[in-house]
Scaffold this motif. Structure first.
Motif, PDB file in Angstrom:
ATOM      1  N   MET A 265      25.135   9.715 -12.799  1.00 21.62           N
ATOM      2  CA  MET A 265      24.140   9.055 -11.961  1.00 21.62           C
ATOM      3  C   MET A 265      22.751   9.588 -12.297  1.00 21.62           C
ATOM      4  SD  MET A 265      23.914   8.878  -7.788  1.00 21.62           S
ATOM      5  CE  MET A 265      25.677   8.534  -7.668  1.00 21.62           C
ATOM      6  N   GLU A 266      21.774   8.684 -12.298  1.00 29.70           N
ATOM      7  CA  GLU A 266      20.417   9.061 -12.648  1.00 29.70           C
ATOM      8  C   GLU A 266      19.837  10.047 -11.639  1.00 29.70           C
ATOM      9  OE1 GLU A 266      16.213   6.799 -13.830  1.00 29.70           O
ATOM     10  OE2 GLU A 266      17.787   5.721 -12.742  1.00 29.70           O
ATOM     11  N   GLN A 267      19.115  11.046 -12.153  1.00 23.36           N
ATOM     12  CA  GLN A 267      18.427  12.026 -11.327  1.00 23.36           C
ATOM     13  C   GLN A 267      16.919  11.796 -11.468  1.00 23.36           C
ATOM     14  OE1 GLN A 267      20.281  14.480  -9.517  1.00 23.36           O
ATOM     15  NE2 GLN A 267      22.035  13.281 -10.243  1.00 23.36           N
ATOM     16  N   LEU A 268      16.224  11.700 -10.339  1.00 25.75           N
ATOM     17  CA  LEU A 268      14.793  11.419 -10.348  1.00 25.75           C
ATOM     18  C   LEU A 268      14.023  12.550  -9.667  1.00 25.75           C
ATOM     19  CD1 LEU A 268      14.840   7.666  -9.248  1.00 25.75           C
ATOM     20  CD2 LEU A 268      14.714   8.563 -11.579  1.00 25.75           C
ATOM     21  N   HIS A 269      12.809  12.786 -10.143  1.00 27.25           N
ATOM     22  CA  HIS A 269      11.944  13.745  -9.464  1.00 27.25           C
ATOM     23  C   HIS A 269      11.544  13.187  -8.103  1.00 27.25           C
ATOM     24  CE1 HIS A 269      11.316  16.894 -12.439  1.00 27.25           C
ATOM     25  NE2 HIS A 269      11.330  15.943 -13.363  1.00 27.25           N
ATOM     26  N   LEU A 270      11.476  14.065  -7.131  1.00 27.45           N
ATOM     27  CA  LEU A 270      11.049  13.678  -5.790  1.00 27.45           C
ATOM     28  C   LEU A 270       9.525  13.708  -5.755  1.00 27.45           C
ATOM     29  CD1 LEU A 270      12.135  12.948  -2.962  1.00 27.45           C
ATOM     30  CD2 LEU A 270      11.959  15.377  -2.378  1.00 27.45           C
ATOM     31  N   GLY A 271       8.918  12.540  -5.925  1.00 35.47           N
ATOM     32  CA  GLY A 271       7.468  12.480  -5.996  1.00 35.47           C
ATOM     33  C   GLY A 271       6.949  13.292  -7.172  1.00 35.47           C
ATOM     34  N   ARG A 272       5.901  14.076  -6.915  1.00 31.80           N
ATOM     35  CA  ARG A 272       5.321  14.891  -7.985  1.00 31.80           C
ATOM     36  C   ARG A 272       5.850  16.312  -7.974  1.00 31.80           C
ATOM     37  NH1 ARG A 272       0.022  11.869  -7.395  1.00 31.80           N
ATOM     38  NH2 ARG A 272      -0.714  13.429  -5.909  1.00 31.80           N
ATOM     39  N   THR A 273       6.958  16.550  -7.256  1.00 29.15           N
ATOM     40  CA  THR A 273       7.542  17.889  -7.224  1.00 29.15           C
ATOM     41  C   THR A 273       8.499  18.086  -8.401  1.00 29.15           C
ATOM     42  OG1 THR A 273       9.573  17.393  -5.973  1.00 29.15           O
ATOM     43  CG2 THR A 273       7.539  17.692  -4.698  1.00 29.15           C
ATOM     44  N   GLY A 274       8.974  19.300  -8.560  1.00 26.72           N
ATOM     45  CA  GLY A 274       9.978  19.594  -9.575  1.00 26.72           C
ATOM     46  C   GLY A 274      11.392  19.370  -9.090  1.00 26.72           C
ATOM     47  N   LEU A 275      11.555  19.025  -7.816  1.00 28.52           N
ATOM     48  CA  LEU A 275      12.888  18.806  -7.254  1.00 28.52           C
ATOM     49  C   LEU A 275      13.432  17.469  -7.732  1.00 28.52           C
ATOM     50  CD1 LEU A 275      15.123  19.764  -5.290  1.00 28.52           C
ATOM     51  CD2 LEU A 275      13.920  18.514  -3.483  1.00 28.52           C
ATOM     52  N   ARG A 276      14.656  17.475  -8.239  1.00 34.95           N
ATOM     53  CA  ARG A 276      15.311  16.258  -8.706  1.00 34.95           C
ATOM     54  C   ARG A 276      16.436  15.891  -7.743  1.00 34.95           C
ATOM     55  NH1 ARG A 276      14.494  14.978 -14.132  1.00 34.95           N
ATOM     56  NH2 ARG A 276      16.656  14.331 -14.456  1.00 34.95           N
ATOM     57  N   VAL A 277      16.533  14.618  -7.441  1.00 35.70           N
ATOM     58  CA  VAL A 277      17.555  14.118  -6.525  1.00 35.70           C
ATOM     59  C   VAL A 277      18.271  12.936  -7.175  1.00 35.70           C
ATOM     60  CG1 VAL A 277      16.368  14.873  -4.438  1.00 35.70           C
ATOM     61  CG2 VAL A 277      15.908  12.591  -5.362  1.00 35.70           C
ATOM     62  N   SER A 278      19.496  12.695  -6.774  1.00 32.23           N
ATOM     63  CA  SER A 278      20.272  11.595  -7.337  1.00 32.23           C
ATOM     64  C   SER A 278      19.776  10.260  -6.806  1.00 32.23           C
ATOM     65  CB  SER A 278      21.752  11.772  -7.017  1.00 32.23           C
ATOM     66  OG  SER A 278      21.967  11.998  -5.640  1.00 32.23           O
ATOM     67  N   ARG A 279      19.920   9.225  -7.651  1.00 32.47           N
ATOM     68  CA  ARG A 279      19.456   7.880  -7.302  1.00 32.47           C
ATOM     69  C   ARG A 279      20.066   7.413  -5.979  1.00 32.47           C
ATOM     70  NH1 ARG A 279      15.417   4.505  -8.084  1.00 32.47           N
ATOM     71  NH2 ARG A 279      15.483   4.548 -10.367  1.00 32.47           N
ATOM     72  N   LEU A 280      21.307   7.776  -5.722  1.00 31.96           N
ATOM     73  CA  LEU A 280      21.952   7.523  -4.431  1.00 31.96           C
ATOM     74  C   LEU A 280      22.131   8.839  -3.703  1.00 31.96           C
ATOM     75  CD1 LEU A 280      24.762   4.909  -5.233  1.00 31.96           C
ATOM     76  CD2 LEU A 280      22.557   4.476  -4.145  1.00 31.96           C
ATOM     77  N   GLY A 281      21.846   8.838  -2.409  1.00 30.03           N
ATOM     78  CA  GLY A 281      22.086  10.007  -1.577  1.00 30.03           C
ATOM     79  C   GLY A 281      23.255   9.742  -0.646  1.00 30.03           C
ATOM     80  N   LEU A 282      23.895  10.806  -0.201  1.00 33.71           N
ATOM     81  CA  LEU A 282      25.046  10.698   0.698  1.00 33.71           C
ATOM     82  C   LEU A 282      24.596  10.950   2.131  1.00 33.71           C
ATOM     83  CD1 LEU A 282      28.111  10.404   1.144  1.00 33.71           C
ATOM     84  CD2 LEU A 282      28.326  12.859   0.691  1.00 33.71           C
ATOM     85  N   GLY A 283      24.656   9.927   2.972  1.00 28.68           N
ATOM     86  CA  GLY A 283      24.300  10.057   4.380  1.00 28.68           C
ATOM     87  C   GLY A 283      25.492  10.508   5.205  1.00 28.68           C
ATOM     88  N   THR A 284      25.219  11.263   6.263  1.00 34.09           N
ATOM     89  CA  THR A 284      26.304  11.871   7.045  1.00 34.09           C
ATOM     90  C   THR A 284      26.174  11.614   8.545  1.00 34.09           C
ATOM     91  OG1 THR A 284      25.112  13.979   7.257  1.00 34.09           O
ATOM     92  CG2 THR A 284      26.539  13.716   5.317  1.00 34.09           C
ATOM     93  N   MET A 285      25.489  10.549   8.932  1.00 35.61           N
ATOM     94  CA  MET A 285      25.260  10.291  10.353  1.00 35.61           C
ATOM     95  C   MET A 285      26.564  10.162  11.140  1.00 35.61           C
ATOM     96  SD  MET A 285      23.002   7.262  12.156  1.00 35.61           S
ATOM     97  CE  MET A 285      24.206   5.963  11.810  1.00 35.61           C
ATOM     98  N   THR A 286      27.622   9.644  10.507  1.00 33.01           N
ATOM     99  CA  THR A 286      28.888   9.426  11.217  1.00 33.01           C
ATOM    100  C   THR A 286      29.847  10.611  11.114  1.00 33.01           C
ATOM    101  OG1 THR A 286      29.964   8.404   9.294  1.00 33.01           O
ATOM    102  CG2 THR A 286      28.721   6.949  10.762  1.00 33.01           C
ATOM    103  N   TRP A 287      29.487  11.626  10.357  1.00 29.65           N
ATOM    104  CA  TRP A 287      30.416  12.738  10.124  1.00 29.65           C
ATOM    105  C   TRP A 287      30.685  13.527  11.407  1.00 29.65           C
ATOM    106  CZ3 TRP A 287      30.076  15.559   4.783  1.00 29.65           C
ATOM    107  CH2 TRP A 287      30.218  14.610   3.761  1.00 29.65           C
ATOM    108  N   SER A 288      31.942  13.854  11.580  1.00 29.36           N
ATOM    109  CA  SER A 288      32.503  14.591  12.724  1.00 29.36           C
ATOM    110  C   SER A 288      32.613  13.733  13.976  1.00 29.36           C
ATOM    111  CB  SER A 288      31.723  15.884  13.045  1.00 29.36           C
ATOM    112  OG  SER A 288      30.638  15.659  13.905  1.00 29.36           O
TER     113      SER A 288
END
Length: 320
Positions: free
Chosen positions: A1-24
């Motif tokens: 999966m493609e990894q993108l920089h978060l804005g102009r930071t050095g942090l890279r995040v995946s094109r899709l994120g995993l949401g957990t609102m329903t967990w537990s």
């Protein structure tokens, strides 16, 4: 999966994120474990949660899975603070003390000494933005958060906090609801993020599940719209205007021999400034449907058609 920089930071995040609102709550430990494993195996890194999800239960569950299912360093961990539960219900609290107390409790539940990204979940009209910005600065300077941002804030609020944190530590991201059924952020928030170099994280990229097409004919008994605690969350998008967009997505999907879900995610992935689309699934099977969308690129003509059918109303002063 493609990894993108978060804005102009050095942090890279995946094109899709995993949401957990329903967990537990709707998603038990077994399903959550399978989701997390499948997500990381597919190249996903961004795991998004909040202190308010299931009153901390989602964070607690993630904490039990880190180390056992995946390593802590395999994920980019994002959590949010600013909404706390009291005997009278949920209370918005973005004060310095409230935010930092919430962060400490989150770290305890997550069983980690830091989060990679920490967001203020919603604006607090009773707390000055200067004070909220101070809490974000302290979170980074103390090592409890690597990067900070805002969620569900207006464009002017994003600009103000970014200015307050311009030199140290800097604002990294805005997390907002963004989909073919909710494009209001394109009026001010997305342009502000672009001007300030912030990454955009899109929550509910499937229009609270409506863009999957599951509600085109009826409301399935096992769906969120049939759930006592989530029916009100879905209901705003079960309108006639939304139905026209859903039908356009379904038509496009049929022509491409893909699913409506994949078309909706591909459209959002192509929007300027979007670093990651956060998908929340109740089951591992539902998540796998989203993970299959990362390779789809929409033809220009089809993208323009979807742009047109879903275009938000923009007037004065954004357009003068």
């Amino acid at each position: 999966m493609e990894q993108l920089h978060l804005g102009r930071t050095g942090l890279r995040v995946s094109r899709l994120g995993l949401g957990t609102m329903t967990w537990s709550r709707d998603t038990d430990e077994h399903e959550a474990s399978e989701q997390l494993r499948d997500f990381v195996d597919a190249g996903g890194t961004l795991v998004d949660t909040s202190a308010s999800y299931a009153d901390g239960g989602a964070e607690q569950l993630i904490g039990t899975l880190l180390g056992d299912v995946v390593r802590r360093d395999e994920v980019v961990l994002c959590t949010k603070a600013g909404v706390r539960r009291t005997s009278a219900g949920g209370v918005v609290d973005a004060s310095r003390g409230g935010l930092l107390d919430s962060l400490d409790a989150s770290l305890s539940r997550l069983r980690t000494d830091h989060v990679d990204l920490w967001l203020v979940q919603t604006p607090d009209p009773r707390t000055p933005l200067d004070e909220t910005a101070t809490a974000l600065r302290l979170a980074v300077s103390s090592g409890r958060a690597r990067y900070v941002g805002l969620s569900n804030h207006a464009g002017w609020q994003v600009a103000r906090v970014a200015t307050l944190l311009e030199r140290d530590p800097g604002l990294a991201a805005v997390e907002v609801e963004y989909s073919l059924l909710q494009r209001g952020v394109e009026r001010e928030v997305v342009p502000a993020a672009a001007a300030l170099g912030l990454g955009v994280l899109a929550w509910s990229p499937l229009g609270r599940g409506v863009l999957t097409g599951k509600y085109r004919r009826t409301i399935p008994a096992d769906s969120r719209a049939a759930s006592p605690h989530l029916a009100g969350f879905v209901e705003p998008y079960l309108s006639r205007d939304a139905a026209a967009v859903v039908e356009a997505v379904a038509t496009a999907a049929s022509g491409l021999e893909r699913t409506p879900l994949e078309v909706a995610l591909a459209w959002l992935a192509g929007r300027p400034g979007v670093s990651s689309s956060i998908v929340g699934a109740r089951t591992a099977a539902q998540l796998r449907g989203s993970l299959g969308a990362h390779d789809l690129v929409l033809p220009d003509e089809l993208r323009r058609a979807l742009d047109e059918v879903s275009a938000p109303e923009i007037g004065y002063p954004e357009r003068f």
